[in-house]
Scaffold this motif. Structure first.
Motif, mmCIF file in Angstrom:
data_model
loop_
_atom_site.group_PDB
_atom_site.id
_atom_site.type_symbol
_atom_site.label_atom_id
_atom_site.label_comp_id
_atom_site.label_asym_id
_atom_site.label_seq_id
_atom_site.Cartn_x
_atom_site.Cartn_y
_atom_site.Cartn_z
ATOM 1 N N GLN A 78 0.827 -1.203 0.000
ATOM 2 C CA GLN A 78 0.000 0.000 0.000
ATOM 3 C C GLN A 78 0.864 1.257 0.000
ATOM 4 O O GLN A 78 0.644 2.176 -0.789
ATOM 5 C CB GLN A 78 -0.925 -0.007 1.216
ATOM 6 C CG GLN A 78 -2.099 0.932 1.101
ATOM 7 C CD GLN A 78 -3.133 0.656 2.188
ATOM 8 O OE1 GLN A 78 -2.797 0.187 3.274
ATOM 9 N NE2 GLN A 78 -4.389 0.932 1.898
ATOM 10 N N ASP A 79 1.835 1.294 0.905
ATOM 11 C CA ASP A 79 2.762 2.426 0.966
ATOM 12 C C ASP A 79 4.185 1.969 0.667
ATOM 13 O O ASP A 79 5.148 2.658 1.000
ATOM 14 C CB ASP A 79 2.710 3.097 2.347
ATOM 15 C CG ASP A 79 1.331 3.683 2.649
ATOM 16 O OD1 ASP A 79 0.758 4.310 1.758
ATOM 17 O OD2 ASP A 79 0.843 3.482 3.779
ATOM 18 N N GLY A 80 4.305 0.789 0.105
ATOM 19 C CA GLY A 80 5.619 0.233 -0.154
ATOM 20 C C GLY A 80 6.304 0.892 -1.337
ATOM 21 O O GLY A 80 5.669 1.257 -2.325
ATOM 22 N N LEU A 81 7.606 1.038 -1.215
ATOM 23 C CA LEU A 81 8.406 1.626 -2.277
ATOM 24 C C LEU A 81 9.353 0.575 -2.842
ATOM 25 O O LEU A 81 9.746 -0.365 -2.141
ATOM 26 C CB LEU A 81 9.221 2.811 -1.743
ATOM 27 C CG LEU A 81 8.436 3.948 -1.081
ATOM 28 C CD1 LEU A 81 9.399 4.993 -0.532
ATOM 29 C CD2 LEU A 81 7.465 4.585 -2.073
ATOM 30 N N GLY A 82 9.703 0.725 -4.081
ATOM 31 C CA GLY A 82 10.683 -0.166 -4.677
ATOM 32 C C GLY A 82 12.081 0.143 -4.169
ATOM 33 O O GLY A 82 12.316 1.126 -3.456
ATOM 34 N N VAL A 83 13.022 -0.715 -4.512
ATOM 35 C CA VAL A 83 14.418 -0.519 -4.129
ATOM 36 C C VAL A 83 15.120 0.189 -5.282
ATOM 37 O O VAL A 83 15.193 -0.336 -6.393
ATOM 38 C CB VAL A 83 15.106 -1.865 -3.832
ATOM 39 C CG1 VAL A 83 16.560 -1.645 -3.439
ATOM 40 C CG2 VAL A 83 14.363 -2.609 -2.722
ATOM 41 N N SER A 84 15.639 1.384 -5.002
ATOM 42 C CA SER A 84 16.331 2.136 -6.048
ATOM 43 C C SER A 84 17.707 1.538 -6.298
ATOM 44 O O SER A 84 18.260 0.805 -5.459
ATOM 45 C CB SER A 84 16.454 3.604 -5.649
ATOM 46 O OG SER A 84 17.344 3.739 -4.544
ATOM 47 N N SER A 85 18.275 1.867 -7.440
ATOM 48 C CA SER A 85 19.614 1.363 -7.763
ATOM 49 C C SER A 85 20.649 1.894 -6.774
ATOM 50 O O SER A 85 21.600 1.183 -6.415
ATOM 51 C CB SER A 85 19.986 1.758 -9.194
ATOM 52 O OG SER A 85 19.949 3.174 -9.348
ATOM 53 N N GLY A 86 20.460 3.130 -6.312
ATOM 54 C CA GLY A 86 21.388 3.683 -5.328
ATOM 55 C C GLY A 86 21.320 2.948 -4.002
ATOM 56 O O GLY A 86 22.357 2.650 -3.383
ATOM 57 N N GLN A 87 20.112 2.653 -3.544
ATOM 58 C CA GLN A 87 19.954 1.902 -2.291
ATOM 59 C C GLN A 87 20.554 0.501 -2.421
ATOM 60 O O GLN A 87 21.237 0.026 -1.510
ATOM 61 C CB GLN A 87 18.472 1.796 -1.937
ATOM 62 C CG GLN A 87 17.832 3.099 -1.497
ATOM 63 C CD GLN A 87 16.334 2.967 -1.314
ATOM 64 O OE1 GLN A 87 15.659 2.210 -2.035
ATOM 65 N NE2 GLN A 87 15.774 3.714 -0.363
ATOM 66 N N ARG A 88 20.309 -0.126 -3.538
ATOM 67 C CA ARG A 88 20.842 -1.477 -3.738
ATOM 68 C C ARG A 88 22.373 -1.467 -3.732
ATOM 69 O O ARG A 88 23.012 -2.324 -3.115
ATOM 70 C CB ARG A 88 20.320 -2.048 -5.053
ATOM 71 C CG ARG A 88 20.522 -3.558 -5.180
ATOM 72 C CD ARG A 88 19.943 -4.060 -6.495
ATOM 73 N NE ARG A 88 18.549 -3.709 -6.659
ATOM 74 C CZ ARG A 88 17.544 -4.377 -6.103
ATOM 75 N NH1 ARG A 88 17.809 -5.431 -5.346
ATOM 76 N NH2 ARG A 88 16.296 -3.998 -6.303
ATOM 77 N N THR A 89 22.952 -0.492 -4.409
ATOM 78 C CA THR A 89 24.413 -0.400 -4.453
ATOM 79 C C THR A 89 24.997 -0.150 -3.071
ATOM 80 O O THR A 89 25.975 -0.796 -2.664
ATOM 81 C CB THR A 89 24.845 0.723 -5.417
ATOM 82 O OG1 THR A 89 24.372 0.426 -6.734
ATOM 83 C CG2 THR A 89 26.354 0.859 -5.449
ATOM 84 N N ASP A 90 24.391 0.779 -2.329
ATOM 85 C CA ASP A 90 24.895 1.104 -0.988
ATOM 86 C C ASP A 90 24.828 -0.108 -0.065
ATOM 87 O O ASP A 90 25.782 -0.391 0.681
ATOM 88 C CB ASP A 90 24.092 2.261 -0.388
ATOM 89 C CG ASP A 90 24.362 3.587 -1.089
ATOM 90 O OD1 ASP A 90 25.376 3.672 -1.811
ATOM 91 O OD2 ASP A 90 23.556 4.519 -0.919
ATOM 92 N N LEU A 91 23.712 -0.842 -0.101
ATOM 93 C CA LEU A 91 23.569 -1.986 0.789
ATOM 94 C C LEU A 91 24.439 -3.159 0.331
ATOM 95 O O LEU A 91 24.963 -3.905 1.167
ATOM 96 C CB LEU A 91 22.105 -2.407 0.872
ATOM 97 C CG LEU A 91 21.225 -1.481 1.711
ATOM 98 C CD1 LEU A 91 19.762 -1.902 1.649
ATOM 99 C CD2 LEU A 91 21.683 -1.455 3.173
ATOM 100 N N ASP A 92 24.610 -3.330 -0.974
ATOM 101 C CA ASP A 92 25.521 -4.374 -1.452
ATOM 102 C C ASP A 92 26.941 -4.116 -0.934
ATOM 103 O O ASP A 92 27.638 -5.050 -0.501
ATOM 104 C CB ASP A 92 25.523 -4.419 -2.983
ATOM 105 C CG ASP A 92 24.264 -5.063 -3.556
ATOM 106 O OD1 ASP A 92 23.517 -5.691 -2.769
ATOM 107 O OD2 ASP A 92 24.034 -4.938 -4.767
ATOM 108 N N GLN A 93 27.363 -2.866 -0.981
ATOM 109 C CA GLN A 93 28.689 -2.526 -0.477
ATOM 110 C C GLN A 93 28.783 -2.742 1.029
ATOM 111 O O GLN A 93 29.802 -3.237 1.540
ATOM 112 C CB GLN A 93 29.029 -1.077 -0.829
ATOM 113 C CG GLN A 93 29.204 -0.830 -2.320
ATOM 114 C CD GLN A 93 29.423 0.636 -2.649
ATOM 115 O OE1 GLN A 93 29.251 1.527 -1.801
ATOM 116 N NE2 GLN A 93 29.793 0.920 -3.893
ATOM 117 N N ALA A 94 27.705 -2.388 1.745
ATOM 118 C CA ALA A 94 27.696 -2.589 3.193
ATOM 119 C C ALA A 94 27.769 -4.070 3.529
ATOM 120 O O ALA A 94 28.522 -4.483 4.432
ATOM 121 C CB ALA A 94 26.443 -1.957 3.806
#
Length: 467
Positions: A78-94
């Motif tokens: 309902q209020d969910g957002l997709g995962v942006s490429s920037g978020q994915r990259t940051d978390l992959d690095q983390a």
């Protein structure tokens, strides 16, 4: 009697008779509209009938868990957002850096698959099978009790009709419960930051994940740089997933203890009968509210309290280890101590959805002794090192117990004695087990002990026999 001469009460009675007999065909909205004199919403009743038609037509005997999935995904998206490429990259690095740090703090090996960033909806789809497994005993108990209670409340002239409606009543109770579970899981998806947030292994084996949308909500008021927060939470998530991947027995051990607790739940029949006496099928909100508030679940029995205590100690032992390993792995982070305290407070209090889960199934998943367990694991690490500490997860009988949380010094003494090759003093459990074995072998070998051995020689004197 002609259809136009029937009163709304007659219409409703005929409708219920057809439903009870399983005949849901040929009922149209015009017929439903004649129920307006009874203040029954025809549109709502049409939805109920569509659901019941599916129940009668299907072959499944039990709770329709697809209702829970649809409800949970509706709330999550309902209020969910997709995962942006920037978020994915940051978390992959983390996750990559966290994995390297974690390998310095534990001997437990890495996961077979990379951790990932997921949406709320993806978390629901991944975890719902576990929630279903945990909730099924409670759902079955409520459906059975609702069937019995409504049968007892029905008038004598309707008993024959009610007797054939067991499946219908189970469908109603099970459907309401599944819908409530879906609401709870959907709301949980808006609160959890990672797969291990609730303490139990809800993610598939070997999977680790962080929800970027909830990660942003969690860190908004902490005034901690996002990169440090991401590194800490990624390390903690990986530690939790690695532990359950390494100790394959641990997942079943946790789930079994939860189910042991859930199987002991029995519905408060007095409360349910009182509710059934005024239950209006056109207004299920009262039953829904009773399910959500936990009003139908009586006070815990002594057996349930003991089961819950065992579960709390187990979860504390797990999360205490995760805490210590995460602390060692993230020692380079300036804000590590502040983040750790925020995580502990969050786990101790629990969010609204976690509290709703406790009301729905009578279960609280909070490790109340997490600090004491972390102190125990720190003492073990300092005394015998990382490898010997992690080896305690190799087999179930090696894992520290609640007594070890109470008295870490005794555990450390046993471990250090073992590392020096010394004989570990037997405890009360060892003595009881030895006595039991002696009694069993004594009953089976009494005759043999009284005669010479098979080689023809006399038995060795007792003081010369090997121990």
């Amino acid at each position: 009697m002609a259809d136009e001469d029937r009163s709304p009460e007659d219409e409703f009675q005929e409708l219920m008779r057809r439903l009870m007999s399983g005949d849901t065909t040929g009922i149209d909205p015009e017929q439903l509209s004649r129920l307006s004199g009874m203040q029954i919403d025809p549109a709502m009743l049409q939805q109920v009938m569509n659901q019941l038609q599916g129940a009668f037509a299907g072959t499944q005997d039990g709770v329709d868990w697809s209702l829970a999935e649809r409800q949970a995904l509706h709330i999550a998206n309902q209020d969910g957002l997709g995962v942006s490429s920037g978020q994915r990259t940051d978390l992959d690095q983390a996750f990559t850096l966290a994995g390297l740090w974690l390998s310095e703090a534990t001997t437990i090996s890495d996961l077979p698959r990379p951790a990932r960033a997921v949406t709320r909806g993806a978390w629901v789809s991944a975890t719902l099978p576990v929630w279903q497994e945990l909730a099924e005993p409670v759902a079955t108990s409520i459906a059975d009790a609702l069937t019995d209670a409504l049968g007892q409340q029905a008038p004598d002239d309707m008993q024959e009709m009610i007797a054939g409606a067991g499946r219908l009543m189970r469908t109603v109770g099970g459907s309401l419960f599944a819908t409530q579970l879906g609401q709870v899981v959907g709301r949980l998806s808006t609160e959890v930051v990672g797969g291990g947030d609730v303490g139990i292994p809800v993610m598939p084996d070997g999977d680790a994940a962080i929800l970027p949308q909830n990660f942003a909500d969690f860190g908004r008021d902490l005034e901690i740089p996002d990169d440090q927060l991401a590194l800490y939470l990624a390390t903690r998530e990986l530690a939790h997933a690695r532990l359950f991947r390494h100790a394959r027995w641990l997942r079943l051990h946790v789930i079994s203890q939860v189910r042991d607790f859930a199987h002991g739940i029995h519905v408060d029949t007095d409360a349910l009968e009182e509710l059934a006496s005024r239950f209006d099928p056109s207004q299920p909100d009262e039953l829904r509210s009773a399910l959500e508030s936990g009003a139908l679940l009586p006070a815990r029995s002594e057996e349930q309290t003991a089961a819950l205590t065992r579960l709390e100690n187990l979860l504390a032992t797990i999360e205490g280890w995760v805490d210590v390993v995460t602390e060692d792995a993230t020692s380079r982070l300036p804000a590590a101590a502040r983040i750790a305290e925020a995580v502990r407070r969050r786990r101790a209090v629990g969010g609204p959805a976690e509290q709703a889960l406790g009301s729905l199934v009578g279960l609280e998943l909070r490790p109340r002794r997490m600090r004491e367990a972390a102190t125990m694991w720190r003492s073990v690490t300092d005394a015998v090192g990382v490898a010997a500490r992690d080896a305690l997860w190799d087999y179930p009988d090696l894992m520290p117990s609640a007594d070890d949380i109470d008295d870490p010094a005794a555990l450390v003494a046993r471990l250090t004695a073992t590392s020096r090759g010394e004989t570990v003093p037997a405890d009360a459990m060892d003595d009881a087990l030895a006595q039991l074995i002696a009694e069993e072998t004594g009953e089976q070998t009494t005759d043999d002990d009284a005669s010479p051995d098979d080689e023809g020689g006399d038995a060795a004197p007792e003081d010369q026999r090997p121990v």
